[in-house]
Motif scaffolding. Structure first.
Motif, mmCIF file in Angstrom:
data_model
loop_
_atom_site.group_PDB
_atom_site.id
_atom_site.type_symbol
_atom_site.label_atom_id
_atom_site.label_comp_id
_atom_site.label_asym_id
_atom_site.label_seq_id
_atom_site.Cartn_x
_atom_site.Cartn_y
_atom_site.Cartn_z
ATOM 1 N N LYS A 1 0.865 -1.200 0.000
ATOM 2 C CA LYS A 1 0.000 0.000 0.000
ATOM 3 C C LYS A 1 0.892 1.239 0.000
ATOM 4 O O LYS A 1 1.960 1.245 0.619
ATOM 5 C CB LYS A 1 -0.879 0.054 1.255
ATOM 6 C CG LYS A 1 -1.486 -1.250 1.712
ATOM 7 C CD LYS A 1 -2.683 -1.629 0.899
ATOM 8 C CE LYS A 1 -3.457 -2.813 1.443
ATOM 9 N NZ LYS A 1 -2.697 -3.916 2.021
ATOM 10 N N TYR A 2 0.393 2.293 -0.626
ATOM 11 C CA TYR A 2 1.142 3.564 -0.712
ATOM 12 C C TYR A 2 1.596 4.032 0.667
ATOM 13 O O TYR A 2 2.744 4.380 0.895
ATOM 14 C CB TYR A 2 0.241 4.623 -1.372
ATOM 15 C CG TYR A 2 0.758 6.030 -1.271
ATOM 16 C CD1 TYR A 2 1.755 6.502 -2.118
ATOM 17 C CD2 TYR A 2 0.253 6.912 -0.299
ATOM 18 C CE1 TYR A 2 2.232 7.801 -2.008
ATOM 19 C CE2 TYR A 2 0.723 8.199 -0.188
ATOM 20 C CZ TYR A 2 1.711 8.644 -1.043
ATOM 21 O OH TYR A 2 2.188 9.930 -0.932
ATOM 22 N N TRP A 3 0.661 4.044 1.638
ATOM 23 C CA TRP A 3 0.980 4.615 2.953
ATOM 24 C C TRP A 3 2.034 3.787 3.703
ATOM 25 O O TRP A 3 2.793 4.327 4.484
ATOM 26 C CB TRP A 3 -0.289 4.787 3.804
ATOM 27 C CG TRP A 3 -1.132 3.544 3.929
ATOM 28 C CD1 TRP A 3 -1.022 2.572 4.870
ATOM 29 C CD2 TRP A 3 -2.195 3.162 3.065
ATOM 30 N NE1 TRP A 3 -1.957 1.598 4.653
ATOM 31 C CE2 TRP A 3 -2.704 1.930 3.556
ATOM 32 C CE3 TRP A 3 -2.782 3.737 1.931
ATOM 33 C CZ2 TRP A 3 -3.756 1.251 2.941
ATOM 34 C CZ3 TRP A 3 -3.839 3.066 1.334
ATOM 35 C CH2 TRP A 3 -4.312 1.835 1.829
ATOM 36 N N ASP A 4 2.060 2.479 3.420
ATOM 37 C CA ASP A 4 3.108 1.671 4.052
ATOM 38 C C ASP A 4 4.453 1.952 3.391
ATOM 39 O O ASP A 4 5.486 2.042 4.047
ATOM 40 C CB ASP A 4 2.802 0.173 3.900
ATOM 41 C CG ASP A 4 1.658 -0.242 4.803
ATOM 42 O OD1 ASP A 4 1.465 0.415 5.841
ATOM 43 O OD2 ASP A 4 0.956 -1.209 4.457
ATOM 44 N N TYR A 5 4.407 2.044 2.053
ATOM 45 C CA TYR A 5 5.638 2.216 1.284
ATOM 46 C C TYR A 5 6.389 3.482 1.682
ATOM 47 O O TYR A 5 7.603 3.469 1.871
ATOM 48 C CB TYR A 5 5.301 2.243 -0.210
ATOM 49 C CG TYR A 5 6.501 2.341 -1.117
ATOM 50 C CD1 TYR A 5 7.526 1.408 -1.044
ATOM 51 C CD2 TYR A 5 6.603 3.364 -2.046
ATOM 52 C CE1 TYR A 5 8.626 1.489 -1.880
ATOM 53 C CE2 TYR A 5 7.695 3.456 -2.895
ATOM 54 C CZ TYR A 5 8.700 2.512 -2.804
ATOM 55 O OH TYR A 5 9.790 2.605 -3.620
ATOM 56 N N ILE A 6 5.638 4.596 1.821
ATOM 57 C CA ILE A 6 6.353 5.850 2.176
ATOM 58 C C ILE A 6 6.278 6.153 3.684
ATOM 59 O O ILE A 6 6.658 7.228 4.120
ATOM 60 C CB ILE A 6 5.877 7.065 1.359
ATOM 61 C CG1 ILE A 6 4.419 7.378 1.666
ATOM 62 C CG2 ILE A 6 6.088 6.908 -0.126
ATOM 63 C CD1 ILE A 6 4.160 8.862 1.500
ATOM 64 N N HIS A 7 5.809 5.204 4.445
ATOM 65 C CA HIS A 7 5.718 5.364 5.910
ATOM 66 C C HIS A 7 5.014 6.662 6.281
ATOM 67 O O HIS A 7 5.526 7.470 7.063
ATOM 68 C CB HIS A 7 7.122 5.299 6.529
ATOM 69 C CG HIS A 7 7.742 3.945 6.404
ATOM 70 N ND1 HIS A 7 7.535 2.925 7.299
ATOM 71 C CD2 HIS A 7 8.536 3.421 5.431
ATOM 72 C CE1 HIS A 7 8.175 1.840 6.905
ATOM 73 N NE2 HIS A 7 8.785 2.118 5.760
ATOM 74 N N LEU A 8 3.845 6.834 5.692
ATOM 75 C CA LEU A 8 3.123 8.093 5.869
ATOM 76 C C LEU A 8 2.789 8.381 7.332
ATOM 77 O O LEU A 8 2.980 9.500 7.814
ATOM 78 C CB LEU A 8 1.836 8.076 5.019
ATOM 79 C CG LEU A 8 1.097 9.401 4.966
ATOM 80 C CD1 LEU A 8 1.965 10.497 4.368
ATOM 81 C CD2 LEU A 8 -0.188 9.282 4.156
ATOM 82 N N ASP A 9 2.314 7.359 8.049
ATOM 83 C CA ASP A 9 1.945 7.607 9.454
ATOM 84 C C ASP A 9 3.152 8.075 10.258
ATOM 85 O O ASP A 9 3.065 9.008 11.062
ATOM 86 C CB ASP A 9 1.362 6.333 10.097
ATOM 87 C CG ASP A 9 -0.015 6.020 9.517
ATOM 88 O OD1 ASP A 9 -0.581 6.906 8.847
ATOM 89 O OD2 ASP A 9 -0.503 4.889 9.725
ATOM 90 N N THR A 10 4.310 7.422 10.004
ATOM 91 C CA THR A 10 5.533 7.827 10.723
ATOM 92 C C THR A 10 5.890 9.262 10.351
ATOM 93 O O THR A 10 6.143 10.101 11.219
ATOM 94 C CB THR A 10 6.717 6.907 10.349
ATOM 95 O OG1 THR A 10 6.302 5.563 10.547
ATOM 96 C CG2 THR A 10 7.948 7.202 11.176
ATOM 97 N N LEU A 11 5.869 9.517 9.041
ATOM 98 C CA LEU A 11 6.252 10.848 8.546
ATOM 99 C C LEU A 11 5.413 11.949 9.202
ATOM 100 O O LEU A 11 5.928 12.996 9.592
ATOM 101 C CB LEU A 11 6.079 10.869 7.021
ATOM 102 C CG LEU A 11 6.582 12.081 6.272
ATOM 103 C CD1 LEU A 11 8.090 12.208 6.406
ATOM 104 C CD2 LEU A 11 6.207 11.989 4.792
#
Ligand code: HEM
Length: 310
Positions: free
Chosen positions: A41-51
Motif C-alpha cells: 500500500k502507498y501509505w506503508d511504502y512511504i511510511h506516511l503515518d511515521t512521517l
C-alpha cells in the motif's frame, strides 16, 4: 491466456529459479509465500503515518510546526544532494554525461530550496516565532550534520578553513580544528565554545573526521581538478559554478536574510539559539567558502557573496 506455456512467464520462472538457487532458497515455497503475502500500500511504502508523526513542537503555537516541517523538508533535500554527490564521486568523474546529469540534479534541488525559503518568512508569524524560539536553545540549524557532509563531499577539507589560516601541509586533524564553523562557534565575542558546538561535536566529531579522511582524495573538487580536462565542457563547468553559487552564496544569503528579518529588532541583534555572532558568521562574504576556487576569476572570488550569482 495459458500462463503455463507463455515464454515470458517461463523465462521469468527460470530467472527466479536461478536467483533462489544462488540464495539457497526453495522456489515453490517462495511462490507460495507470494500467494499469502499482502499487496503493498502507498501509505506503508512511504511510511506516511511515521512521517506525519515526527513533528513534535515544544509549544502549542501552530507556526512552530511549519518551522519544524520546513527544516525536515530541507534535510530531505540535503539527503537527495548527498545521494547525487555519492554517486558522482563513486563513478569517478569519467562519463561526462553522467556527471553533468548529477550536478544538474543537485542544482534543481537547491533551486527548489531557494524558491521555497520564503516559507520561513510568510509561513511564520513574527510573534509566534519570537516566543517559540525561546524554547529551542541551544539547538540550531548549525547542528545539521548533512549540511557539513555536503561540504566534505563537495570540496577539499582545507577549503572549509578561512583562506588566511590555511596551510597546505595540514592534515585532517589540524584542518578540523580550524574549520570556519568551529571558529564561528568560538568567536572572540563569545569567549568560549558554544554549548551548541559542544553538543554537536560530542555526537558528530568522529564521523566528520572519518568522512574527511574518506573523501580526502575523492571529494568532488579533487576529482574535478584531476579529471575535468578530459571530460571538460563549458556546460559542465557552468553547472559546477552554479552548484558552488547555490551552496555558498544564494542559499546562505536567503538564509541570512531570513534570520536578519526575524532576529534584527530596531537594528539590535537578538541572540541566536546557537549562540554565534550570527551577523558576522552567516554572511557568505565573510566566510568565503568556495567549493571550486579554480573555476572562478580572482575578481569573482574577491567579490564572493557580495551579490547574488545566477
Ligand atoms: C526563521 C528561520 C531561521 C532562522 C532565524 C535561522 C537562524 C540561524 C542562525 C542565527 C544560525 C547561526 C547559528 C546560530 O547562532 O544559531 C543558523 C545556522 C544554520 N541554519 Fe538556520 N535559521 C532559520 C531557518 C533555517 C532552516 C529552514 C534551515 C534548514 C535546515 C536552517 C539551517 C541552518 C544551517 C545548516 C545552519 C548552519 C549554517 C552554517 O554553518 O553556515 N536554518 N540559522
Amino acid at each position: 491466456m495459458d500462463y503455463t506455456t507463455d515464454p515470458q512467464v517461463l523465462n521469468t520462472l527460470k530467472k527466479l529459479y536461478q536467483k533462489c538457487e544462488e540464495g539457497g532458497q526453495n522456489l515453490p515455497s517462495q511462490l507460495e509465500g507470494f500467494l499469502y503475502s499482502d499487496y503493498l500500500k502507498y501509505w506503508d511504502y512511504i511510511h506516511l503515518d511515521t512521517l506525519l508523526s515526527i513533528q513534535n513542537p515544544k509549544t502549542d503555537m501552530p507556526d512552530e510546526q511549519i518551522f519544524i516541517i520546513y527544516h525536515q523538508i530541507t534535510e530531505l533535500y540535503f539527503k537527495m544532494i548527498i545521494l547525487e554527490l555519492e554517486q558522482v564521486i563513486e563513478e569517478g568523474l569519467v562519463k561526462a554525461d553522467f556527471v553533468l546529469n548529477k550536478i544538474q540534479r543537485i542544482n534543481t534541488y537547491f533551486e527548489q530550496l531557494l524558491n521555497s525559503f520564503e516559507i520561513m518568512l510568510k509561513g511564520i508569524e513574527e510573534d509566534q516565532f519570537l516566543k517559540f524560539r525561546l524554547s529551542l536553545s541551544p539547538a540550531s540549524g548549525f547542528q545539521s550534520i548533512q549540511f557539513r557532509l555536503i561540504e566534505i563531499l563537495a570540496t577539499e577539507f582545507n577549503n572549509l578553513v578561512d583562506e588566511t589560516n590555511r596551510d597546505i601541509n595540514d592534515g585532517v586533524e589540524e584542518i578540523y580544528k580550524k574549520l570556519y564553523w568551529r571558529k564561528g562557534a568560538n568567536d572572540s565575542s563569545i569567549g568560549k565554545e558554544t554549548l551548541t558546538l559542544v553538543h554537536f561535536e560530542k555526537k558528530y566529531k568522529n564521523l566528520i573526521i572519518s568522512k574527511a579522511f574518506e573523501y580526502k582524495s575523492k571529494n568532488l573538487a579533487y576529482l574535478c581538478k584531476r579529471n575535468l580536462k578530459s571530460i571538460y565542457t563549458d556546460e559542465l563547468v557552468a553547472e559546477l559554478k552554479r552548484f558552488d553559487s547555490f551552496a555558498n552564496i544564494m542559499w546562505p544569503l536567503s538564509h541570512y536574510k531570513t534570520a536578519a528579518k526575524h532576529l534584527l529588532k530596531n537594528a539590535e541583534a537578538i541572540s541566536s539559539t546557537g549562540g554565534t555572532n550570527w551577523r558576522k558568521y552567516l554572511p557568505p562574504k565573510y566566510r568565503k567558502v568556495i567549493f571550486f576556487p579554480e573555476l572562478w576569476t580572482q575578481e569573482e572570488k574577491e567579490n564572493w557573496g557580495k551579490s547574488w550569482l545566477y
